[in-house]
Design a protein around this motif. Structure first.
Motif, PDB file in Angstrom:
ATOM      1  N   UNK A 119       0.924  -1.179   0.109  1.00 53.25           N
ATOM      2  CA  UNK A 119      -0.146   0.016   0.149  1.00 53.25           C
ATOM      3  C   UNK A 119       0.839   1.116  -0.105  1.00 53.25           C
ATOM      4  N   UNK A 120       2.039   1.223   0.021  1.00 52.30           N
ATOM      5  CA  UNK A 120       2.897   2.105   0.259  1.00 52.30           C
ATOM      6  C   UNK A 120       3.855   2.228  -1.082  1.00 52.30           C
ATOM      7  N   UNK A 121       4.088   3.626  -1.962  1.00 52.52           N
ATOM      8  CA  UNK A 121       4.877   3.661  -3.070  1.00 52.52           C
ATOM      9  C   UNK A 121       5.954   3.207  -2.785  1.00 52.52           C
ATOM     10  N   UNK A 122       6.974   2.515  -3.680  1.00 53.62           N
ATOM     11  CA  UNK A 122       8.422   2.167  -3.500  1.00 53.62           C
ATOM     12  C   UNK A 122       9.077   2.921  -3.177  1.00 53.62           C
ATOM     13  N   UNK A 123       9.119   4.178  -3.677  1.00 49.57           N
ATOM     14  CA  UNK A 123      10.220   5.334  -3.222  1.00 49.57           C
ATOM     15  C   UNK A 123       9.950   5.608  -1.631  1.00 49.57           C
ATOM     16  N   UNK A 208      -5.985  -5.137  -5.321  1.00 48.13           N
ATOM     17  CA  UNK A 208      -5.590  -4.207  -6.187  1.00 48.13           C
ATOM     18  C   UNK A 208      -5.969  -2.687  -5.871  1.00 48.13           C
ATOM     19  N   UNK A 209      -7.267  -2.700  -5.362  1.00 42.75           N
ATOM     20  CA  UNK A 209      -7.745  -1.165  -5.027  1.00 42.75           C
ATOM     21  C   UNK A 209      -7.127  -0.567  -3.709  1.00 42.75           C
ATOM     22  N   UNK A 210      -6.307  -1.399  -3.152  1.00 42.79           N
ATOM     23  CA  UNK A 210      -5.481  -0.829  -2.065  1.00 42.79           C
ATOM     24  C   UNK A 210      -4.126  -0.461  -2.319  1.00 42.79           C
ATOM     25  N   UNK A 211      -3.697  -0.828  -3.496  1.00 44.46           N
ATOM     26  CA  UNK A 211      -2.436  -0.344  -3.875  1.00 44.46           C
ATOM     27  C   UNK A 211      -2.282   1.309  -4.346  1.00 44.46           C
ATOM     28  N   UNK A 212      -1.244   2.020  -3.945  1.00 42.64           N
ATOM     29  CA  UNK A 212      -0.960   3.409  -4.182  1.00 42.64           C
ATOM     30  C   UNK A 212      -1.101   3.501  -5.883  1.00 42.64           C
ATOM     31  N   UNK A 213      -1.962   4.822  -5.923  1.00 39.82           N
ATOM     32  CA  UNK A 213      -2.459   5.226  -7.366  1.00 39.82           C
ATOM     33  C   UNK A 213      -0.820   5.458  -8.235  1.00 39.82           C
TER      34      UNK A 213
END
Length: 215
Positions: A119-123, A208-213
């Motif tokens: 749920x957190x962007x890689x960066x 998938x709906x939980x993944x960051x945009x």
């Protein structure tokens, strides 16, 4: 008829829905929380002042919240046999593994690992914190690994409410992109869970709906 407030991608809702599926209870589920909103309304506050999901209402009875309490309510009211035994010591064995799973498995995985990885962007991920959290989590899993070396399920050779609280995190644990310890007895146990229709319907589903945009 049970009414359930809570989105299907909530891990706590998944545990509840898996239990409902195992008990073959009729239900109506309403999407609340996260992208669906609704928990900040006055109406929802009257259901649960914590503004969290899941919440259930069984017929005309008052609404219930807190996943563990709901699971025990459903088991007490509707379960038969070894899922929630009548004999007090056997029931306590199920209950203690259920409580252990909540405190040492579900809480140790969902926020420190799953939220950070999925749920957190890689960066923005803290790789060192994630690694420490995985090490701690898998040290806890080693306790279950030893138990499952000698029996089919967590509290006994029979599937029980303890497996609901423990097993609902395993789909995401085995699905997210991390390096995992070899745990052969838990892996075999997880495959047994995947054979259960209610697990496949309510737990082994897309998040998938939980993944960051994407930017």
């Amino acid at each position: 008829m049970l009414t359930v407030w809570g989105r299907k991608t909530s891990s706590n809702v998944q545990a509840l829905m898996w239990c409902i599926g195992e008990l073959e209870l009729p239900y109506k589920r309403l999407d609340f929380g996260h992208r669906y909103g609704g928990t900040d309304t006055d109406e929802f506050y009257r259901l649960n002042p914590n503004r969290t999901v899941p919440v259930i209402q069984d017929g005309c009875n008052p609404p219930l919240w807190e996943t563990g309490a709901i699971l025990r309510y459903l088991a007490n009211r509707y379960a038969k046999g070894n899922f929630w035994p009548d004999e007090i010591l056997a029931r306590t064995e199920v209950d203690r593994w259920m409580e252990w799973s909540k405190l040492n498995v579900a809480l140790a995985f969902t926020a420190p690992i799953f939220w950070q990885v999925a749920r957190t962007p890689k960066e923005s991920q803290d790789i060192n914190s994630i690694k420490l959290a995985i090490d701690k989590f898998e040290n806890n899993l080693m306790i279950a690994e030893e138990i499952l070396a000698s029996r089919n399920y967590l509290a006994s050779d029979d599937f029980s409410l303890a497996d609901i609280q423990f097993g609902h995190v395993l789909y995401r644990y085995y699905d997210i992109d991390i390096k995992r310890k070899s745990l052969p007895y838990i892996e075999a146990y997880y495959k047994r869970l995947l054979d259960r229709p209610a697990y496949r319907e309510h737990v082994a589903i897309s998040y998938d709906e939980l993944r960051p945009a994407k930017p």
